[in-house]
Design a protein around this motif. Structure first.
Motif, PDB file in Angstrom:
ATOM      1  N   GLY A 275      -9.012   0.385  10.127  1.00 50.09           N
ATOM      2  CA  GLY A 275      -7.911   1.176  10.639  1.00 50.09           C
ATOM      3  C   GLY A 275      -7.040   1.716   9.528  1.00 50.09           C
ATOM      4  O   GLY A 275      -7.220   1.414   8.349  1.00 50.09           O
ATOM      5  N   LYS A 276      -6.069   2.499   9.905  1.00 53.48           N
ATOM      6  CA  LYS A 276      -5.195   3.135   8.930  1.00 53.48           C
ATOM      7  C   LYS A 276      -4.330   2.131   8.174  1.00 53.48           C
ATOM      8  O   LYS A 276      -3.775   2.448   7.135  1.00 53.48           O
ATOM      9  CB  LYS A 276      -4.315   4.166   9.634  1.00 53.48           C
ATOM     10  N   GLN A 277      -4.193   0.897   8.714  1.00 58.27           N
ATOM     11  CA  GLN A 277      -3.355  -0.093   8.056  1.00 58.27           C
ATOM     12  C   GLN A 277      -3.983  -0.637   6.781  1.00 58.27           C
ATOM     13  O   GLN A 277      -3.278  -1.212   5.942  1.00 58.27           O
ATOM     14  CB  GLN A 277      -3.050  -1.263   9.013  1.00 58.27           C
ATOM     15  N   GLU A 278      -5.274  -0.496   6.595  1.00 57.27           N
ATOM     16  CA  GLU A 278      -5.936  -1.000   5.402  1.00 57.27           C
ATOM     17  C   GLU A 278      -5.571  -0.121   4.200  1.00 57.27           C
ATOM     18  O   GLU A 278      -5.719   1.096   4.236  1.00 57.27           O
ATOM     19  CB  GLU A 278      -7.456  -1.021   5.585  1.00 57.27           C
TER      20      GLU A 278
ATOM     21  N   ARG B 137      -6.230   3.991   3.447  1.00 58.66           N
ATOM     22  CA  ARG B 137      -5.161   4.964   3.206  1.00 58.66           C
ATOM     23  C   ARG B 137      -5.335   5.654   1.855  1.00 58.66           C
ATOM     24  O   ARG B 137      -5.085   6.851   1.707  1.00 58.66           O
ATOM     25  CB  ARG B 137      -3.803   4.273   3.277  1.00 58.66           C
ATOM     26  N   ALA B 138      -5.789   4.877   0.843  1.00 56.85           N
ATOM     27  CA  ALA B 138      -5.957   5.447  -0.493  1.00 56.85           C
ATOM     28  C   ALA B 138      -7.073   6.485  -0.541  1.00 56.85           C
ATOM     29  O   ALA B 138      -6.950   7.524  -1.196  1.00 56.85           O
ATOM     30  CB  ALA B 138      -6.224   4.338  -1.501  1.00 56.85           C
ATOM     31  N   ILE B 139      -8.157   6.215   0.166  1.00 56.97           N
ATOM     32  CA  ILE B 139      -9.265   7.176   0.199  1.00 56.97           C
ATOM     33  C   ILE B 139      -8.858   8.439   0.936  1.00 56.97           C
ATOM     34  O   ILE B 139      -9.361   9.528   0.665  1.00 56.97           O
ATOM     35  CB  ILE B 139     -10.507   6.527   0.837  1.00 56.97           C
ATOM     36  N   GLY B 140      -7.892   8.318   1.846  1.00 64.52           N
ATOM     37  CA  GLY B 140      -7.321   9.508   2.466  1.00 64.52           C
ATOM     38  C   GLY B 140      -7.901   9.895   3.804  1.00 64.52           C
ATOM     39  O   GLY B 140      -7.914  11.079   4.147  1.00 64.52           O
ATOM     40  N   LEU B 141      -8.360   8.920   4.581  1.00 62.38           N
ATOM     41  CA  LEU B 141      -8.842   9.242   5.913  1.00 62.38           C
ATOM     42  C   LEU B 141      -7.702   9.752   6.770  1.00 62.38           C
ATOM     43  O   LEU B 141      -6.591   9.241   6.727  1.00 62.38           O
ATOM     44  CB  LEU B 141      -9.470   8.016   6.578  1.00 62.38           C
ATOM     45  N   GLY B 142      -7.995  10.767   7.529  1.00 64.97           N
ATOM     46  CA  GLY B 142      -6.993  11.344   8.413  1.00 64.97           C
ATOM     47  C   GLY B 142      -7.670  12.025   9.580  1.00 64.97           C
ATOM     48  O   GLY B 142      -8.888  11.890   9.787  1.00 64.97           O
TER      49      GLY B 142
ATOM     50  N   ALA C 264     -16.692   2.243   5.499  1.00 63.55           N
ATOM     51  CA  ALA C 264     -17.758   2.655   6.414  1.00 63.55           C
ATOM     52  C   ALA C 264     -17.359   2.386   7.861  1.00 63.55           C
ATOM     53  O   ALA C 264     -17.607   3.203   8.755  1.00 63.55           O
ATOM     54  CB  ALA C 264     -19.052   1.924   6.064  1.00 63.55           C
ATOM     55  N   HIS C 265     -16.743   1.240   8.104  1.00 66.05           N
ATOM     56  CA  HIS C 265     -16.268   0.911   9.449  1.00 66.05           C
ATOM     57  C   HIS C 265     -15.246   1.939   9.926  1.00 66.05           C
ATOM     58  O   HIS C 265     -15.181   2.267  11.120  1.00 66.05           O
ATOM     59  CB  HIS C 265     -15.649  -0.488   9.445  1.00 66.05           C
TER      60      HIS C 265
END
Length: 247
Positions: free
Chosen positions: A60-63, A67-72, A94-95
């Motif tokens: 999830g976004k809390q990891e 956040r550093a890799i920039g998933l959005g 990957a998850h």
């Protein structure tokens, strides 16, 4: 045979002379520290236990790594985990939805991770996300050859993730078992500074470097941004912004 697939030597009578030995048991592959018999063998299994539980909780976004890799929204970058180690951060990515390519140069660590990924994929149906998002590369490093091998260049990753081994300053009793194994087996990545320039040249959008909170910047290069966590920080080197649509 597993030894042939991983291109590792098969030992017989001389096995006990080696400080570390990979053994295939009924429960899977394990790394035994022969000179430290009181240490339980190191195993890697993403289908059960604490490692599987963290995967269920994560993604999830809390990891911090996510956040550093920039998933959005609509952004799920492909990631080359170029110092994969035991693969835990790569599995989190990957998850979360990234295609992750695992690159690890130490043959023993590579064997544990390769076996764990195959085991995880075989435990799920063919349509499970693991069959599409987890890619184990042959043992190697970004620093081994110039130019880089075709199987690395052809990935054209959106992002590269680096987590080089840092010289441990804590007493060994305070270090987790798996880190004690890795420190004794692999040691610090003394050539880690060289990774950043290669990674920045190969990555399309960004490079993320995991560092202990008090560690200097990799190669002395100030990052574009940072994501902090309890014991580590994630230094982000941005080449250009992700496109608004999915990458």
């Amino acid at each position: 045979m597993l030894a042939e697939r991983l291109k590792l030597p098969l030992h017989q009578a001389e096995t006990e002379q080696a400080p570390f030995v990979l053994e295939l048991t009924r429960d899977g592959l394990q790394l035994r520290w022969t000179t430290q018999p009181k240490m339980q063998p190191l195993t890697l299994d993403y289908t059960r236990g604490a490692q599987a539980w963290r995967q269920k909780l994560g993604g999830g976004k809390q990891e911090a790594v996510v956040r550093a890799i920039g998933l959005g929204h609509n952004v799920r970058p492909s990631v080359l985990d170029a110092t994969a180690g035991l693969g835990r951060d790569g599995m989190m990515l990957a998850h979360a939805g990234c295609n992750v390519y695992f690159l690890e140069r130490h043959p023993g660590v590579h064997a544990l991770l390769d076996h764990a990924i195959h085991q995880f994929q075989e435990a799920h149906a063919a349509e499970h996300w693991s069959s599409k998002r987890l890619h184990m590369l042959p043992a190697g490093s970004l620093l081994e050859a110039a130019p880089l091998p075709n199987h690395i260049q052809s990935i054209q990753p959106d992002a590269i993730y680096l987590d080089p081994m840092f010289p441990e300053r804590e007493k060994s009793a305070a270090v987790k078992k798996d880190m004690q194994f890795l420190q004794a087996l692999v040691g610090p990545d003394l050539d880690a500074d060289g990774l950043l320039a290669v990674a920045l040249n190969l990555a399309t959008y960004r490079v993320v470097v995991k560092r202990p909170n008090k560690a200097p910047f990799l190669a002395g290069q100030t990052p574009s941004a940072q994501v902090p966590s309890k014991k580590h920080r994630f230094d982000i080197y941005i080449k250009k912004a992700y496109p608004k649509q999915a990458v």
